[in-house]
Design an enzyme around this catalytic site. Structure first.
Site, PDB file in Angstrom:
ATOM      1  N   ASP A  71       9.353  -4.513 -11.081  1.00  0.00           N
ATOM      2  CA  ASP A  71       8.184  -3.662 -11.311  1.00  0.00           C
ATOM      3  C   ASP A  71       7.115  -3.898 -10.253  1.00  0.00           C
ATOM      4  O   ASP A  71       7.076  -4.943  -9.599  1.00  0.00           O
ATOM      5  CB  ASP A  71       7.605  -3.903 -12.696  1.00  0.00           C
ATOM      6  CG  ASP A  71       7.146  -5.340 -12.924  1.00  0.00           C
ATOM      7  OD1 ASP A  71       7.838  -6.272 -12.471  1.00  0.00           O
ATOM      8  OD2 ASP A  71       6.086  -5.534 -13.561  1.00  0.00           O
TER       9      ASP A  71
ATOM     10  N   GLU B  94       6.936  -8.359 -14.827  1.00  0.00           N
ATOM     11  CA  GLU B  94       6.193  -9.515 -14.336  1.00  0.00           C
ATOM     12  C   GLU B  94       4.737  -9.177 -14.082  1.00  0.00           C
ATOM     13  O   GLU B  94       3.834  -9.982 -14.349  1.00  0.00           O
ATOM     14  CB  GLU B  94       6.846 -10.042 -13.047  1.00  0.00           C
ATOM     15  CG  GLU B  94       6.292 -11.371 -12.544  1.00  0.00           C
ATOM     16  CD  GLU B  94       5.067 -11.236 -11.649  1.00  0.00           C
ATOM     17  OE1 GLU B  94       4.378 -12.248 -11.438  1.00  0.00           O
ATOM     18  OE2 GLU B  94       4.792 -10.108 -11.166  1.00  0.00           O
TER      19      GLU B  94
END
Length: 360
Positions: free
Chosen positions: A68, A129
């Site tokens: 991400d 994350e």
């Protein structure tokens, strides 16, 4: 490496869009399958790729990555993937799609040689994350308990290109104040100002900081009130916490929860706390860093180590197994419009990663 990074960068993958993140993960899983990996999809979107595991020989080496980014879909329209001399620009390049590419070029070298590091390599690819690893944390910690060491392919420190040998722990608090509304002109004495209580709390929070030992608190958002002529009945503070030791986290959490408005008619509710524990130095982590320095020197360059304020998934593994961070691609501009990777330095860091995976 440039072609692989372009492929990942052109698939925009904001943390808020699990389908988009999944598209990046699909590509990376394809790369892993091409190398004979055993792949698994875990609850919450995390994926793992295992290469040459041999528990009878040794515990595996864990490598942490995330798919991400902080950039919303459409960012490529104003920040296109482009090369300018020795720099590759684009959203998510430096943090940390180039780290994924670094890892897979190291893995391809092992596959080509027919020899994996003793015990094998377990790669964990997280989908969240950038937003705190809420769905992936349990998987990360479980993998760390099974591993002899953890390597994190987040980017090295910008400018210095040093590895990250420690990170502050991170957390957030939300403080919600409920007072009593009243007309600010006719009956102000009947009101109990939530904003006044919040202002008092801002000063109290500032007083809890100990920056000389790495403890900082920052009120980043404040909301409150309904109209200028109304004593405000509601206010909210959102607070960022950074700490270098768990003992400091315990102190701050205790003291924040003990805050009490001076006006007894105002109630305070505190939520939140520590999200990522501090990545503190251990003998095992120091040994890993020493190995990395020796390998870099053998490859013809010097590399240092720094403790940084931002957190990563390495914060979760550091209390469990020796951890070294910053092993991705050198560059600058994480979360900024000038995000880029340094092509003149990147190959050296891939070689460093490959050798460290072999020796760790």
């Amino acid at each position: 490496m440039i072609a692989d990074l372009e492929q990942l960068t052109l698939i925009e993958s904001p943390s808020s869009d699990p389908v988009a993140v999944g598209r990046v993960m699909d590509v990376v899983e394809g790369w892993a399958r091409d190398l004979g990996a055993t792949t698994r999809a875990l609850p919450g979107g995390t994926r793992t790729f295992d290469f040459g595991l041999d528990p009878a020989a040794r515990q595996p080496l864990l490598v942490l990555t995330h798919a991400d980014t902080v950039w919303p879909t459409g960012t490529l329209d104003r920040m296109p993937f482009r090369q300018d001399s020795e720099r590759l620009y684009g959203p998510g390049t430096y943090d940390m799609k180039a780290g994924i590419v670094s890892l897979f070029h190291a893995l391809r070298a092992f596959h080509a040689s027919g020899h994996w590091p003793a015990g094998g390599v377990s790669v964990l690819l997280s989908p969240d994350e950038e937003t705190g690893s809420h769905s992936s944390r349990a998987h990360i910690e479980a993998a760390a308990h099974a591993a002899r060491a953890a390597l994190v392919v987040e980017p090295p420190v910008s400018d210095s290109h040093n590895l990250k040998v420690g990170r502050k722990g991170t957390g957030t608090f939300t403080l919600t104040f409920e007072g009593v509304a009243s007309h600010a002109g006719n009956r102000p004495e009947l009101g109990a100002s939530a904003i006044t209580a919040a202002a008092e709390a801002v000063l109290a929070l500032n007083a809890l900081a100990r920056p000389e030992i790495g403890t900082t608190l920052s009120v980043g958002l404040i909301q409150g009130g309904s109209a200028v002529n109304v004593i405000p009945a509601h206010a909210q503070l959102d607070v960022d916490l950074r700490i270098s030791t768990l003992s400091e986290a315990e102190r701050v959490i205790r003291d924040v929860n003990a805050l009490t408005p001076s006006d007894p008619r105002v109630t305070l509710t505190v939520s939140g706390g520590l999200n990522r524990p501090p990545f503190e130095q251990t003998p095992g982590a120091a040994r890993l860093f020493g190995q990395a320095q020796a390998i870099a020197r053998d490859l013809g360059f010097e590399i240092g180590g720094e403790i940084v304020g931002g957190g990563s998934d390495g914060n979760f593994t550091a209390p469990i197994t020796p951890t070294l961070d910053g092993l991705g691609a050198p560059g600058d501009g994480a979360h900024a419009s000038h995000e880029h990777v340094r092509l003149d330095r990147w190959p050296d860091h891939v070689r460093l990663l490959h050798r460290l995976m072999l020796d760790a």
